[in-house]
Design an enzyme around this catalytic site. Structure first.
Site, PDB file in Angstrom:
ATOM      1  CE1 TYR A  33       8.852  70.100   8.216  1.00  0.00           C
ATOM      2  CE2 TYR A  33       9.862  68.856  10.122  1.00  0.00           C
ATOM      3  CZ  TYR A  33       9.801  70.049   9.608  1.00  0.00           C
ATOM      4  OH  TYR A  33      10.479  71.049  10.017  1.00  0.00           O
ATOM      5  CG  LEU A 207      17.472  70.213   7.872  1.00  0.00           C
ATOM      6  CD1 LEU A 207      17.448  68.891   8.173  1.00  0.00           C
ATOM      7  CD2 LEU A 207      16.056  70.936   8.110  1.00  0.00           C
TER       8      LEU A 207
END
Length: 287
Positions: A33, A207
Site C-alpha cells: 500500500y 521503511l
C-alpha cells in the site's frame, strides 16, 4: 456528498465498497500500500510514492495493476470525486483473487486495486505540532522485510494500541541491541548534543519513508548538518529534540518518551524549521 472508493475498475460509494472473500490481501496480507498527502489541492511527492510502490510490488513479485500514467489518472479522479483539497489517499494493491492456497496463484491472475480518499482537518495536525506528542518504546517483533510497505500491519496495530493505553500517540520500535528503529507508522529523528539532525539509515531494518527522503532534501536546503546513523534509546532520551515524520503529518515533535521529558518538554526549533520549509521543497502535482 457520499465518499467514493475505486475498487477494481469501478467507482462506488464508500459504504458499498467490497472485495472478494478470497482476495489474497484478506487471506494472507499478500499486498502492499501507499498513503499520500493532499495539501491545498496538490498531491505531495507522488513520484516518490509511486517509485516506492513499484519497488514493493517488485520485491513481492506482484504485477502493476495498470500503468503508472493510468494509475495517476485514477488517483486524481478519486480525489476529485471526494472533493479532497486537504487530506490523503490510500492505495492498496494485492496479488488478487484466487482459491485459498499458500502458493502464488496462476500467472495472469489480475492484481486487485483499491483507492480511497478523505479530507482531514489541518487544525488537528497544527495543534499536535504546537503541543508535541508523547511516545513509548517497544521491542521490535515484526518480520525482517519492513522495507516493503506491506499490508501486514498487525504488529504495528498492536504497538499503536499499547501506546494509546499508555496515554501516548506513537510507539517507537527498538532492536535487541537497544537501538532505535522507527515508529509504528513513522520514521524517527533526533537532534543530538552537537546540533546534528540524525536518523537511522534506511538500507535495512526500517521503511524508507517518502517524507523522510524529502526532509533530507529540506535539511540540505536549510543548511542543517545531517547524518544517517544508528542511535540508542538513551541517546534519544538525552537529545535536544526528537520528532517523527510521516506522509500525513510531515513532522510531529515528541515531547515525552516512556514518561521521560525530552529536552524542555516543548517542540524544538529544528522540527519547526523543516516543517515550515517542507512544502517549498516537496513535489506538488495538481489534482
Amino acid at each position: 456528498m457520499p465518499r467514493i472508493a475505486y475498487v477494481n475498475g469501478r467507482y462506488v460509494k464508500h459504504s458499498d465498497a467490497s472485495v472478494h472473500i478470497e482476495d489474497r490481501g484478506y487471506q494472507f496480507a499478500d499486498g502492499v500500500y501507499e498513503v499520500c498527502e493532499i495539501r491545498h489541492g496538490y498531491i505531495v511527492d507522488l513520484t516518490r510514492h509511486l517509485d516506492r510502490l513499484g519497488r514493493s510490488l517488485g520485491e513481492l513479485s506482484i504485477a502493476w495493476p495498470m500503468s503508472r500514467a493510468a494509475l495517476t489518472r485514477v488517483i486524481r479522479e478519486t480525489l476529485r470525486r471526494n472533493h479532497v483539497r486537504n487530506g490523503l489517499f490510500y492505495l492498496q494493491v494485492t496479488r488478487g483473487v484466487a482459491r485459498r492456497d499458500h502458493v502464488f496463484p496462476a500467472d495472469g491472475t489480475p492484481p486487485s486495486l483499491i483507492i480511497t480518499a478523505k479530507s482531514t482537518d489541518p487544525k488537528i495536525i497544527a495543534a499536535k505540532n504546537a503541543n508535541g506528542i508523547k511516545a513509548i518504546t517497544v521491542t521490535d517483533n515484526r518480520w525482517d522485510r519492513v522495507d516493503i510497505k506491506s499490508v501486514g500491519l498487525l504488529p504495528n496495530a498492536m504497538a499503536r494500541q499499547q501506546a494509546k493505553e499508555a496515554g501516548a500517540q506513537e510507539a517507537i520500535y527498538v532492536d535487541g541491541d537497544g537501538m532505535v528503529k522507527e515508529g509504528a507508522a513513522t520514521n524517527v529523528w533526533m537532534v543530538d548534543s552537537d546540533g546534528t539532525l540524525v536518523t537511522r539509515p534506511a538500507e535495512h531494518g526500517i521503511l524508507r519513508g517518502i517524507t523522510r527522503t524529502t526532509l533530507i532534501d529540506v535539511a540540505a536546503k536549510l543548511g542543517l548538518k545531517i547524518t544517517e546513523r544508528n542511535f540508542s534509546v538513551s541517546e534519544m532520551l538525552a537529545a535536544r529534540e526528537v520528532f517523527l515524520t510521516a506522509a500525513t503529518s510531515i513532522c510531529f515533535p515528541v515531547v515525552s518518551i516512556d514518561g521521560q521529558t525530552i529536552a524542555n518538554g516543548h517542540p524544538g526549533s529544528v522540527s519547526q524549521k523543516v516543517r515550515e520549509a517542507f512544502f517549498d521543497v516537496a513535489e506538488k502535482i495538481a489534482i
